[in-house]
Motif scaffolding. Structure first.
Motif, PDB file in Angstrom:
ATOM      1  N   HIS A   1      62.637 -42.122 -41.913  1.00  0.00           N
ATOM      2  CA  HIS A   1      61.613 -43.152 -42.082  1.00  0.00           C
ATOM      3  C   HIS A   1      61.768 -44.260 -41.036  1.00  0.00           C
ATOM      4  CE1 HIS A   1      60.067 -46.966 -43.738  1.00  0.00           C
ATOM      5  NE2 HIS A   1      59.014 -46.222 -43.948  1.00  0.00           N
TER       6      HIS A   1
ATOM      7  N   ARG B   1      59.861 -50.910 -38.303  1.00  0.00           N
ATOM      8  CA  ARG B   1      58.937 -51.091 -39.436  1.00  0.00           C
ATOM      9  C   ARG B   1      59.700 -51.440 -40.701  1.00  0.00           C
ATOM     10  NH1 ARG B   1      56.665 -45.099 -40.829  1.00  0.00           N
ATOM     11  NH2 ARG B   1      58.044 -44.129 -39.362  1.00  0.00           N
ATOM     12  N   ALA B   2      58.976 -51.915 -41.688  1.00  0.00           N
ATOM     13  CA  ALA B   2      59.579 -52.320 -42.961  1.00  0.00           C
ATOM     14  C   ALA B   2      60.332 -51.148 -43.583  1.00  0.00           C
ATOM     15  CB  ALA B   2      58.501 -52.819 -43.913  1.00  0.00           C
TER      16      ALA B   2
END
Length: 142
Positions: A72, A107-108
């Motif tokens: 991710h 990204r978060a």
């Protein structure tokens, strides 16, 4: 529609990554976005985070959670801190921490993952263990 060669290549990759694959890895192996949607909609794959899929039947292990977090966060992320300590067997660690070093602007994150944004992680500070990029012991300890 039967299983394609590209799908077989993705399945072999998923086996090495505790059942997890990233959208980028899937696309690199020749699957198209439409086929990914079909596989998810049919239940053959499960989306667990933006751009990360799991194969049903893969056991929920700590290493699978490391893979999901790394995939991710992207290829520049590195297993670090408590997770690296446990993976490298440098000392006792309680629980199943999921810690990553990520570049600035990443990204978060996803729930349950501690992310540390750093600018000083050099290639010589990183090794590979069980297929995952991990901070080397000296970097992990410091």
């Amino acid at each position: 529609m039967g299983t394609t060669n590209a799908e077989l290549a993705v399945e072999r990759l998923a086996e090495r990554q505790h059942g997890a694959v990233s959208r980028a890895q899937v696309l690199e192996r020749g699957l198209r976005a439409r086929r990914i949607r079909t596989l998810v909609d049919s239940g053959r794959w499960r989306r667990v985070a933006p751009g990360v899929y799991l194969f049903p039947g893969a056991p929920d292990t700590w290493e699978r959670r490391l893979w999901v977090a790394h995939l991710h966060a992207g290829p520049e992320s590195v297993v670090s801190h408590r997770s690296a300590t446990r993976l490298e067997r440098l000392g006792p660690i309680e629980g199943d921490p999921v810690d990553l070093v990520v570049p600035p602007g990443a990204r978060a994150g996803i729930d349950g993952v501690r992310r540390f944004r750093v600018t000083d992680l050099e290639p010589q500070h990183v090794t590979t263990l069980r297929g995952l990029p991990v901070t080397r012991p000296a970097r992990t300890i410091v």
